[in-house]
Motif scaffolding. Structure first.
Motif, short mmCIF file in Angstrom:
data_model
loop_
_atom_site.label_atom_id
_atom_site.label_comp_id
_atom_site.label_asym_id
_atom_site.label_seq_id
_atom_site.Cartn_x
_atom_site.Cartn_y
_atom_site.Cartn_z
N ASN A 145 67.18 9.34 -122.02
CA ASN A 145 68.21 8.30 -121.90
C ASN A 145 68.97 8.34 -120.58
O ASN A 145 69.89 7.53 -120.37
CB ASN A 145 69.21 8.43 -123.06
N ARG A 183 71.98 10.28 -114.52
CA ARG A 183 73.03 10.44 -115.52
C ARG A 183 73.86 9.17 -115.67
O ARG A 183 75.02 9.21 -116.09
CB ARG A 183 73.93 11.62 -115.15
N ASN A 184 73.29 8.04 -115.34
CA ASN A 184 74.00 6.77 -115.46
C ASN A 184 73.44 5.93 -116.60
O ASN A 184 73.54 4.71 -116.60
CB ASN A 184 73.94 5.99 -114.15
N HIS A 185 72.86 6.60 -117.59
CA HIS A 185 72.27 5.96 -118.78
C HIS A 185 71.06 5.09 -118.42
O HIS A 185 70.69 4.21 -119.19
CB HIS A 185 73.31 5.15 -119.55
N ASN A 186 70.49 5.34 -117.27
CA ASN A 186 69.25 4.69 -116.85
C ASN A 186 68.23 5.80 -116.60
O ASN A 186 68.38 6.57 -115.64
CB ASN A 186 69.48 3.87 -115.59
N PRO A 187 67.20 5.93 -117.44
CA PRO A 187 66.27 7.05 -117.30
C PRO A 187 65.28 6.91 -116.15
O PRO A 187 64.50 7.84 -115.91
CB PRO A 187 65.54 7.04 -118.65
N ARG A 245 67.38 15.14 -122.16
CA ARG A 245 68.29 14.26 -121.45
C ARG A 245 67.55 13.24 -120.59
O ARG A 245 68.10 12.20 -120.21
CB ARG A 245 69.28 15.07 -120.60
N ILE A 276 71.00 10.88 -119.26
CA ILE A 276 72.37 11.33 -119.53
C ILE A 276 72.63 12.71 -118.93
O ILE A 276 71.72 13.43 -118.61
CB ILE A 276 72.65 11.35 -121.04
#
Length: 245
Positions: A243, A194-198, A240, A245
């Protein structure tokens, strides 16, 4: 001691397999710590547990997360949405008896574990000391003096990697100018970042040399997404992953 630390796999088998491949190719590690939430959100909880059963290194820390707790005690009052309750019901229905037995017999149901490694005191916890399952290890939480007794606090749950050195006032340590250091670490999430790193995320720690490597590795997100099916599974948990998220 060299530790491989993994948290919040969430039944994402593709992500877990890539982490293990990457770690085995890059590091010599002695033990593995798993900080909870092996199951739920993802579509392959039983298969994920099968991999954990076959690991070549010992899993010396293996914690209940909030999702294991909710699965077994049936309390979903902390879930903020009905979609979360629905996907937990899906997980409950597809888990095998062997998988349930693994979770019951091999995980710490307190959500935390304390140990001494290389003369340093470690706390492994899914959430926080005050709420091991649902607590948030934010800056306010880290200020609480009860964490000063540890040299390292390693937590999961947030799905966001973290490295923080916090210093507490301690008059018994004049050689350190009356300050006691505690290092807070979070490896991020293996299967639901959830740190915008998939990418799948994990942490390597060498406790003797104080080396901390935060790693993220690409895995086949589209394949894992293709497994999401069923009328009660909200697409949110699928999309989710694109991305982180």
């Amino acid at each position: 001691m060299r530790l491989l630390i993994i948290s919040d796999i969430h039944a994402n088998l593709s992500a877990l397999n890539r982490i293990l491949e990457d770690a085995d190719s890059r590091y010599e590690y002695d033990e593995i710590a798993i900080l909870g939430d092996i199951i739920n959100y993802g579509m392959r909880p039983a298969e994920t547990i099968d991999i954990l059963r076959s690991l070549r290194k010992p899993v010396t820390v293996n914690l209940f997360g909030n999702h294991e707790k909710a699965l077994f005690d049936g309390d979903t009052s902390h879930f903020s949405t009905d979609r979360g309750r629905a996907v937990l019901e899906y997980t409950r229905n597809i888990l095998t008896d062997d998988s349930r037995e693994y979770l019951i017999n091999n995980l710490s149901r307190t959500g935390m574990s304390e140990t001494i490694i290389d003369g340093k005191r470690f706390l492994f916890v899914h959430g926080t000391l005050s709420d091991p399952f649902w607590g948030k290890m934010n800056d306010e939480e880290k200020r609480k003096p009860e964490y000063a007794r540890y040299d390292y606090v390693i937590s999961g749950h947030s799905h966001i990697p973290d490295f923080t050195e916090f210093f507490y006032e301690d008059s018994s340590m004049p050689e350190y100018r009356n300050r006691k250091r505690t290092v807070f670490l979070n490896p991020g999430s293996a299967g639901q970042p959830r740190n915008h790193n998939p990418e799948a995320q994990y942490l390597f720690v060498d406790t003797e040399r104080e080396i901390f490597h935060f790693n993220s590795v690409k895995y086949d997100v589209e394949y894992e997404q293709s497994l999401y099916m069923g009328e009660n599974i909200d697409n949110f948990y699928k999309t989710r992953l694109t991305n982180g998220i």
